[in-house]
Design a protein around this motif. Structure first.
Motif, PDB file in Angstrom:
ATOM      1  N   LEU A  72      78.287  22.150  -0.830  1.00 44.72           N
ATOM      2  CA  LEU A  72      78.105  23.595  -0.868  1.00 44.72           C
ATOM      3  C   LEU A  72      78.127  24.049  -2.321  1.00 44.72           C
ATOM      4  N   VAL A  73      77.065  24.720  -2.719  1.00 41.02           N
ATOM      5  CA  VAL A  73      76.882  25.100  -4.124  1.00 41.02           C
ATOM      6  C   VAL A  73      76.832  26.616  -4.222  1.00 41.02           C
ATOM      7  N   ARG A  74      77.564  27.153  -5.186  1.00 44.04           N
ATOM      8  CA  ARG A  74      77.541  28.598  -5.461  1.00 44.04           C
ATOM      9  C   ARG A  74      77.431  28.791  -6.965  1.00 44.04           C
ATOM     10  N   PRO A  75      76.942  29.936  -7.391  1.00 43.42           N
ATOM     11  CA  PRO A  75      76.718  30.152  -8.825  1.00 43.42           C
ATOM     12  C   PRO A  75      78.012  30.071  -9.648  1.00 43.42           C
ATOM     13  N   TRP A  76      77.938  29.394 -10.759  1.00 43.55           N
ATOM     14  CA  TRP A  76      78.988  29.331 -11.767  1.00 43.55           C
ATOM     15  C   TRP A  76      80.307  28.772 -11.261  1.00 43.55           C
ATOM     16  N   ARG A  77      80.257  27.951 -10.233  1.00 44.02           N
ATOM     17  CA  ARG A  77      81.453  27.307  -9.697  1.00 44.02           C
ATOM     18  C   ARG A  77      81.144  25.828  -9.454  1.00 44.02           C
ATOM     19  N   TRP A  78      82.199  25.036  -9.358  1.00 41.29           N
ATOM     20  CA  TRP A  78      82.023  23.641  -9.003  1.00 41.29           C
ATOM     21  C   TRP A  78      81.568  23.558  -7.554  1.00 41.29           C
ATOM     22  N   PRO A  79      80.704  22.590  -7.232  1.00 38.49           N
ATOM     23  CA  PRO A  79      80.300  22.413  -5.838  1.00 38.49           C
ATOM     24  C   PRO A  79      81.494  21.988  -4.973  1.00 38.49           C
ATOM     25  N   VAL A  80      81.409  22.291  -3.709  1.00 36.64           N
ATOM     26  CA  VAL A  80      82.427  21.875  -2.739  1.00 36.64           C
ATOM     27  C   VAL A  80      81.807  20.775  -1.881  1.00 36.64           C
ATOM     28  N   HIS A  81      82.425  19.604  -1.907  1.00 37.51           N
ATOM     29  CA  HIS A  81      81.929  18.453  -1.153  1.00 37.51           C
ATOM     30  C   HIS A  81      82.767  18.325   0.113  1.00 37.51           C
ATOM     31  N   ILE A  82      82.126  18.443   1.265  1.00 29.63           N
ATOM     32  CA  ILE A  82      82.815  18.271   2.537  1.00 29.63           C
ATOM     33  C   ILE A  82      82.438  16.895   3.074  1.00 29.63           C
ATOM     34  N   VAL A  83      83.395  15.997   3.042  1.00 31.63           N
ATOM     35  CA  VAL A  83      83.206  14.629   3.512  1.00 31.63           C
ATOM     36  C   VAL A  83      83.240  14.638   5.037  1.00 31.63           C
ATOM     37  N   ASP A  84      82.293  13.919   5.644  1.00 26.53           N
ATOM     38  CA  ASP A  84      82.218  13.821   7.112  1.00 26.53           C
ATOM     39  C   ASP A  84      82.164  15.221   7.730  1.00 26.53           C
ATOM     40  N   ALA A  85      81.220  16.022   7.245  1.00 20.40           N
ATOM     41  CA  ALA A  85      81.098  17.429   7.643  1.00 20.40           C
ATOM     42  C   ALA A  85      80.819  17.597   9.124  1.00 20.40           C
ATOM     43  N   TRP A  86      80.110  16.647   9.717  1.00 13.57           N
ATOM     44  CA  TRP A  86      79.869  16.681  11.161  1.00 13.57           C
ATOM     45  C   TRP A  86      79.580  15.282  11.643  1.00 13.57           C
ATOM     46  N   ARG A  87      79.690  15.122  12.938  1.00 13.49           N
ATOM     47  CA  ARG A  87      79.364  13.855  13.590  1.00 13.49           C
ATOM     48  C   ARG A  87      78.330  14.122  14.667  1.00 13.49           C
TER      49      ARG A  87
END
Length: 90
Positions: A72-87
């Motif tokens: 998940l990417v938003r302006p001027w912030r570090w991306p948020v990585h969601i591991v195993d977001a869905w199955r």
């Protein structure tokens, strides 16, 4: 792989780590909630089909496990990585 396309859908990013293939969906929005909301169940199923198509075109990868992540990417912030977001739902 980046932006791997098939008639079934598109994989934004694909990576291998050891015995796991990770298919990553990237969502860029104004905030994290909007990015997360943009990843719908319908879209998740499309990504799953595209991932299976990708593996079918690369038989050497067939024995590996698969995981679906979200970035998940938003302006001027570090991306948020969601591991195993869905199955996948069988």
């Amino acid at each position: 792989a980046r932006r791997a396309k098939s008639p079934l859908g598109e994989i934004d990013l694909g990576a291998r780590r050891g015995r796991i293939l990770v298919f990553i969906e990237v969502k860029a929005r104004a905030d994290i909630a909007a990015a997360l909301f943009a990843l719908t169940p319908r879209q998740s199923r499309r990504i799953e089909r595209a991932a299976l198509s990708f593996v079918a075109r690369h038989p050497a990868l067939a024995g590996l496990g698969m995981r679906y992540d979200a970035m998940l990417v938003r302006p001027w912030r570090w991306p948020v990585h969601i591991v195993d977001a869905w199955r996948p739902v069988n």
